[in-house]
Design a protein around this motif. Structure first.
Motif, PDB file in Angstrom:
ATOM      1  N   LEU A 131       1.223  -1.542   0.244  1.00  0.00           N
ATOM      2  CA  LEU A 131      -0.090   0.295   0.104  1.00  0.00           C
ATOM      3  C   LEU A 131       0.535   1.391   0.279  1.00  0.00           C
ATOM      4  O   LEU A 131       0.723   2.552  -0.862  1.00  0.00           O
ATOM      5  CB  LEU A 131      -1.299   0.067   1.047  1.00  0.00           C
ATOM      6  N   LEU A 132       1.859   0.999   0.856  1.00  0.00           N
ATOM      7  CA  LEU A 132       3.077   2.535   0.586  1.00  0.00           C
ATOM      8  C   LEU A 132       3.259   2.352  -0.459  1.00  0.00           C
ATOM      9  O   LEU A 132       3.841   3.980  -0.866  1.00  0.00           O
ATOM     10  CB  LEU A 132       3.794   2.073   2.389  1.00  0.00           C
ATOM     11  N   LEU A 133       4.471   1.193  -1.309  1.00  0.00           N
ATOM     12  CA  LEU A 133       4.662   1.570  -2.280  1.00  0.00           C
ATOM     13  C   LEU A 133       3.659   2.435  -3.489  1.00  0.00           C
ATOM     14  O   LEU A 133       4.135   2.920  -4.157  1.00  0.00           O
ATOM     15  CB  LEU A 133       5.349   0.354  -2.616  1.00  0.00           C
ATOM     16  N   ALA A 134       3.017   1.696  -3.635  1.00  0.00           N
ATOM     17  CA  ALA A 134       1.973   1.970  -4.655  1.00  0.00           C
ATOM     18  C   ALA A 134       1.077   3.552  -4.038  1.00  0.00           C
ATOM     19  O   ALA A 134       1.067   4.736  -4.693  1.00  0.00           O
ATOM     20  CB  ALA A 134       0.926   1.510  -4.737  1.00  0.00           C
ATOM     21  N   CYS A 135       1.210   3.883  -2.602  1.00  0.00           N
ATOM     22  CA  CYS A 135       0.550   5.182  -2.266  1.00  0.00           C
ATOM     23  C   CYS A 135       1.907   5.698  -2.868  1.00  0.00           C
ATOM     24  O   CYS A 135       1.749   7.413  -3.229  1.00  0.00           O
ATOM     25  CB  CYS A 135      -0.062   5.131  -1.074  1.00  0.00           C
ATOM     26  N   LEU A 136       3.300   6.036  -2.818  1.00  0.00           N
ATOM     27  CA  LEU A 136       4.345   6.904  -2.928  1.00  0.00           C
ATOM     28  C   LEU A 136       4.372   6.838  -4.180  1.00  0.00           C
ATOM     29  O   LEU A 136       4.691   8.344  -5.570  1.00  0.00           O
ATOM     30  CB  LEU A 136       5.204   6.393  -2.680  1.00  0.00           C
TER      31      LEU A 136
ATOM     32  N   ALA B 275       9.639   1.345   3.494  1.00  0.00           N
ATOM     33  CA  ALA B 275      10.165   2.733   4.496  1.00  0.00           C
ATOM     34  C   ALA B 275      10.705   3.947   4.364  1.00  0.00           C
ATOM     35  O   ALA B 275      10.596   5.038   4.149  1.00  0.00           O
ATOM     36  CB  ALA B 275      10.242   2.039   5.824  1.00  0.00           C
ATOM     37  N   LEU B 276      12.138   3.537   3.627  1.00  0.00           N
ATOM     38  CA  LEU B 276      13.481   4.692   3.392  1.00  0.00           C
ATOM     39  C   LEU B 276      12.586   4.808   2.214  1.00  0.00           C
ATOM     40  O   LEU B 276      13.224   5.935   2.052  1.00  0.00           O
ATOM     41  CB  LEU B 276      14.260   3.962   2.420  1.00  0.00           C
TER      42      LEU B 276
END
Lengths: 360, 500, 322
Positions: free
Chosen positions: C20-25, C164-165
């Motif tokens: 989710l985070l990767l796609a969100c970024l 995270a990075l």
């Protein structure tokens, strides 16, 4: 950019877009080591080669007319309703409730009531994103996507925890009373001579065609349709003309949702005779392709729905008889949306080059 | 060096066509270094196209551009900037949620990291501000600045990029007279520092006030370049339109009757800004009330409120009654922004003829399109709309013909009151006369008319009574027969007569 | 609920929040540049299939990752061509590419492996293994924090830490570099960038391609780290949840981290209805838990939980005016 004649814009642009989509699909088939001609042949024979095949093609087309009209109506108000899938599923719930809890004497009255139930539920489900867009400025595309997922969860819950008969493992409602089954084309006098095998296409087809005519009247012959189209072209101008944006957005979304919901008389009442999980099977999404292909005109929608009915039935045949998975039809659907909806400027540019050369 | 001797910029035979329309035809201009050169012409004369060519938005079909005596190709904005051209557009090209500093360095950063660029720009900006009297807080967010200050940011942007030639497109359209005077002082300062300024405008007053030389454009051509000191406004006006201009409209004295519209205490808030601060207004039968003012002082909002597009505090009555639907109450409205408000550009002429009145054409549940089409054809004939094709989409008509259709539609309903905003914006001279005559004829039938225009000449020649708006208020009323441009200008600037 | 269960929940929150985070970024880069991207889902899906298939054939997860990113970039490029070069409708382009990915993944996987549209199960070097962070074992016995470090922070596949990075990195790129300044400007007022002599097209393509890379990593993570292989429709709407998180986060990188962690937590909860029942003593149906991120997004969109203002020029193809 070179202007292209109106007839070319109406006729050639969709045909060329379709041809491009077909070429790309053929490329995909070749890439996975299969024969595109064999695929096409299987599709044509399976979907159009027999009355039986036509019975399925028309069944799918019926659903696609409804969902295509839903996208079309919203489009004219400048709204992109991706929520047809959710609205169709909730429409199915409306059909199920109407048929399970009220004893109807005859399928004809039941059809009328189920149509209203499906329309009302679909309209309500679309009204919420409409209201949020009109009153709170929430982007309709995102909210309708969210409402698809919420609808999906809601239906799962209803089918598992609420409407599932005791002792049944499958998440589904009980069967509707047998005498409320819709007559298929096999059972309609006159048509029964052609459709000798049992097919799923049913009287909903005629409701769909009537809906198509009604949408045409609405959009191009009534003051409301005038307001919808004016609003879709320019919100500020519509405001000047005394058109109430809130009303138009909500009413249009409700009409759109009602049309998407109404497809459930075809699949839920007509075909399965009970409400199943994921009953609309993506028809709500295909409505986007159908509307784009049909150039957002109700009559164009009928032609595009037939085309996609052919594609769906043909795709099923391919899945059955060849090594190509049934998912090919999703590929074609994506390609058609891409070429007709997102690369339409490119297609026009190509045509413009052609016409310029011809004019020179 | 040859550069000091050669002119700052020289255009030789620039031509540009869009399809069959010749937007620029054989344009030749020479602008000496350290001068302010005006380019004046009507809307659609080709001024904007010429500037777009200079800034690399369009490529000329033929001709040469010489910067400092050297032929220079300007295929894109980057090249224009490199050639020392800075442009201040009519609609500012600023990023609203960026600070002044960020806007200034955008595209002219030093290196990939921001910090060094920002600190360098901060110093440079302080220097430029002092040198040219361009006082702006570098850390202010642009959207919080006034229009005048935003314009200064645009000028700073150009100067930061070491522009030697500054082009300003209609810079005073959104400014008060006081802000405009400040701008002119800045431009004079630039001239003293040896910069070259090109000022594009359609206002004669500005040309006379600030420029050294002036070129007049008409229908894509330069019809004359003269020293400003050796010309006069009437002479320039004649060059602009190609014949003697008779801006005075033939009309008899008004015979005002009883009050048609009365508005009291109109207040309008939008986005936290009070745009109308208690406006009182009466309009009587048989008179044209002209509303003068610098753009952005509440005239547009007042029209929107009276026309029912925006809702304001206060009371409005028509013939003594309050109302909800202005059209039902007998108010017709030709909006200021014709293309964005007055019509649906993709609709045909006949569909647009019903715009706002479409419910009147309902016969039962359906619309009576046949009657509508017949009426449209007839009205188009009467208003001399060309081409006479009711089925043609309105975007394919010229501005003047579009405006005629809108005016026809609004007059056809036989209103008691006509609100008409910028009636001749983007309209050719022939249509201007026609529309002015229609307005006067309507008045003579005993109708009331509220005219809003930023063209003071139009207000002066048409109105029977002039009200002046400034800062969301009506700051004074004058009789056109006894007032003059200077007096109105002071009122528009917010200088009250008691105080003055 | 005991501490161990909480740690389990948080552990799966981290695992589920990562894609989710990767796609969100990815969406953040694209939308900050003024290009709407509904096609996050499709890019993740095509990347998941490609990386799963290539990792299975090559036996190397790194080659799989590279292939996944490559496939996602192809999709990003198509989106760019349709919506930037040909100024097509960005929403429709995204929808189309999602369908295209949905169909092609199954077609290709079926043709290549004949396992009903799945790719073969991955193991060993063909899959990202868990990484134990320094001192995780040693600190394990420190009360409260030790197990938290061992169970939740440590012991994830590499890509979790990469994701995270990406958060501080994204922040730094957007707000501390020239590229970031221009990217944000092009999403707010492309005319300002254009008249400053910078190519709007090139900037937007760069943003769209960055989104492609990030979605590629997200998809590869799905197939080679979270699961051991690709399965039909395996992204299951995560692209849309990421889009929702992006709105929830108001297009800000750090907020994106918190939003995706929250949505990841909901997904973790939906996997453990028993825990929910025990804690709330209510019989909350699983579908309700599954629908929670979507309902929350609608509430955010409706402005009930803070107003979300998207980049001003979002969704509009840039056309030069005269």
């Amino acid at each position: 950019m070179q202007r292209i004649p109106r007839w070319a814009d109406v006729v050639l642009v969709p045909i060329i877009s379709l041809a491009l989509a077909a070429i790309c699909a053929a490329g995909v088939i070749l890439a996975i080591g299969q024969d595109p001609m064999e695929a096409l042949n299987t599709m044509v024979v399976g979907a159009l080669g027999s009355a039986y095949g036509w019975g399925y093609t028309l069944y799918y087309a019926t659903s696609f007319i409804f969902t295509g009209l839903a996208v079309t109506v919203a489009y004219h108000a400048g709204l992109f309703n991706i929520g047809g899938e959710g609205q169709a599923q909730i429409g199915g719930l409306g059909v199920a409730l109407v048929l399970l809890f009220i004893p109807w004497p005859h399928w004809s009255v039941a059809l009328l009531a189920a149509t209203l139930g499906a329309a009302a539920f679909g309209a309500l489900w679309a009204a919420i994103p409409g209201y949020l867009q009109a009153k709170r400025g929430s982007h309709i595309v995102i909210t309708t996507i969210m409402f698809n997922y919420i609808a999906y969860s809601l239906i799962v819950w209803v089918l598992v925890d609420v409407l599932r008969p005791a002792g049944q493992a499958e998440p589904a409602t009980a069967r509707f009373p047998a005498h409320l089954g819709l007559p298929t084309l096999t059972e309609i006098p006159g048509l029964s001579a052609i459709f000798t095998d049992q097919v799923p296409a049913n009287v909903s087809l005629f409701v769909a065609l009537a809906a198509c005519f009604a949408v045409w009247l609405l959009l191009f012959r009534t003051p409301l349709g005038y307001e919808i189209r004016a609003f879709g072209k320019s919100e500020s101008a519509a405001r000047y003309a005394g058109i109430n944006p809130t009303k138009i957005i909500i009413v249009t979304m409700m009409i759109s949702g009602a049309l998407a919901g109404m497809m459930s008389i075809n699949n839920v009442m007509g075909e399965s005779g009970r409400l199943l999980q994921n009953a609309s099977e993506g028809a709500g999404f295909i409505g986007i392709a159908v509307a784009l292909m049909g150039r957002n005109h109700p009559f164009g929608v009928v032609l595009a729905a037939l085309l996609f009915g052919f594609l769906y039935q043909g795709g099923a045949e391919i899945g059955l008889w060849t090594q190509i998975p049934i998912d090919l039809r999703v590929v074609v659907q994506g390609l058609v949306i891409l070429f007709t909806g997102a690369l339409d400027h490119m297609v026009r540019m190509l045509l413009g080059l052609f016409f310029r050369r011809r004019a020179a | 060096m040859t550069q000091t001797a050669s002119p700052a910029i020289e255009l030789r035979g620039i031509s540009k066509a869009f399809g069959t329309v010749q937007a620029n035809k054989d344009i030749t201009i020479t602008v000496p270094r350290g001068t302010i050169h005006g380019i004046i012409g009507e809307n659609g004369a080709g001024k904007s196209t010429l500037m777009s060519i200079l800034y690399g938005f369009y490529r000329a079909d033929s001709g040469q551009i010489l910067i400092g005596g050297r032929e220079t190709a300007i295929p894109d904005s980057q090249s224009a900037i490199r050639a020392g051209i800075g442009m201040v557009f009519q609609h500012f090209k600023l990023v609203p949620n960026f600070t002044v500093l960020e806007n200034v360095i955008l595209g002219a950063e030093d290196g990939a990291l921001l910090r060094p660029s920002l600190s360098k720009a901060r110093k440079e900006l302080a220097r430029l501000s002092k040198e040219y009297g361009l006082d702006v807080n570098p850390d202010a967010v642009v959207e919080d600045l006034s229009v005048g200050h935003q314009q200064r940011v645009e000028i700073l942007k150009a100067l930061y990029r070491q522009a030697e030639i500054l082009i300003l497109d209609e810079p005073t359209g959104v400014l008060t007279p006081a802000e405009a005077d400040h701008l002119f002082r800045i431009l004079s300062g630039l001239r003293e520092q040896g910069k070259t300024v090109i000022l594009i405008t359609h206002k004669l007053r500005e040309i006379m006030a600030i420029t050294d030389n002036v070129s007049v454009m008409r229908r894509g051509e330069i019809v004359g370049t003269v020293k400003t000191a050796e010309t006069s406004p009437p002479a320039l006006a004649e060059l602009m339109v190609g014949r003697k201009v008779l801006l005075r409209v033939e009309k008899t004295p008004a015979k005002p009757g009883k009050t048609v519209l009365e508005a009291k205490g109109l207040r309008l808030m939008r986005g936290g800004v009070e745009l109308l601060k208690g406006v009182d207004l009466t309009i009587r039968r048989g008179e044209i009330l002209g509303l003068a003012g610098v753009a952005g002082n509440g005239q547009s909002e007042l029209l929107e409120v009276l026309g029912g597009i925006a809702r304001a505090e206060g009371t409005i009555t028509m013939n003594g009654h309050s109302f909800t639907d202005p059209r039902e109450a007998g108010i017709a409205h030709v909006p200021e922004d014709r293309q964005h408000l007055g019509v649906i550009m993709d609709f045909s002429a006949w569909e647009n003829m019903a715009f706002g009145y479409h419910r009147h054409f309902a016969k039962g549940a359906l619309m009576d399109n046949r009657t509508l089409r017949d009426e449209t054809a007839e009205a188009m004939k009467r208003f001399d709309v060309r081409p006479l094709l009711p089925d043609l989409a309105i975007k394919n008509f010229s501005g003047g013909n579009q405006q005629k259709i809108v005016v026809a539609r609004e007059i056809e309903r036989n209103p008691d009151l006509l609100l008409i905003g910028q009636p001749t914006r983007g309209v050719d001279i022939g249509a201007i006369e026609f529309i002015h005559k229609q307005i006067v004829a309507l008045r003579d039938q005993g109708k009331a008319i509220l005219l809003v225009s930023v063209e003071l000449d139009e207000i002066m020649s048409l109105s029977d009574r002039i009200a002046v708006m400034c800062g969301g208020r009506i700051v004074g009323e004058r009789d056109p027969a006894t007032t003059n441009e200077k007096e109105l200008g002071l009122l528009m600037a917010g200088v009250n007569d008691e105080a003055a | 609920m005991d501490y161990a269960t909480l740690l389990q929940l948080l552990d799966s929150t981290v695992r589920l929040a990562t894609p989710l985070l990767l796609a969100c970024l990815a969406g953040l880069f694209s939308e900050r540049a003024g290009v709407f991207d509904i096609g996050l889902e499709g890019k993740m899906l095509i990347a998941a299939m490609t990386s799963g298939a290539v990792a299975a054939i090559s036996g190397s997860v790194w080659i799989g990752l590279a292939a996944g990113i490559g496939a996602s970039l192809v999709w990003a490029l198509m989106h760019g061509i349709a919506s930037i070069t040909f100024r097509g409708n960005q929403l429709i382009s995204g929808v189309a590419l999602n369908f295209l990915a949905s169909g092609i993944t199954v077609l290709v996987a079926q043709a290549a492996f004949g396992q009903g549209g799945r790719t073969p199960p991955l193991s060993g070097n063909a899959r990202f293994g868990a990484i134990t962070l320094p001192f995780a074992e040693a600190l394990r016995d420190v009360p409260i924090l030790g197990p938290l470090y061992f169970e939740v922070i440590s012991g994830h596949p590499l890509l979790v830490y990469v994701a995270a990075l990406c958060v501080p990195l994204t922040w730094w790129v957007l707000f501390r570099t020239r590229f970031g300044l221009r990217l944000r400007a092009v999403g707010e007022n492309p005319a300002a960038v254009d008249t400053a002599g910078v190519s709007v097209t090139r900037l937007r393509f760069a943003a769209v391609l960055i989104a492609g890379v990030l979605c590629g990593i997200a998809g590869a993570y799905m197939a080679t780290a979270l699961q051991a292989g690709f399965g039909r429709e395996m992204t299951a709407g995560r692209g849309y949840i990421a889009l929702a998180a992006l709105i929830f986060a108001k297009w800000k990188p750090w907020a994106a981290l918190y939003a995706t962690l929250l949505f990841g937590f909901f997904q973790a909860l939906a996997l453990r209805p028993d825990v929910v029942t025990r804690v709330t003593t209510l019989d909350i149906p699983v579908p309700a838990l599954e629908a929670l991120p979507y309902v929350l997004t609608v509430l955010v969109l409706a402005g009930f939980v803070g107003k979300a203002i998207p980049p001003r020029a979002g969704g509009e193809p840039y056309v030069k005016e005269r």
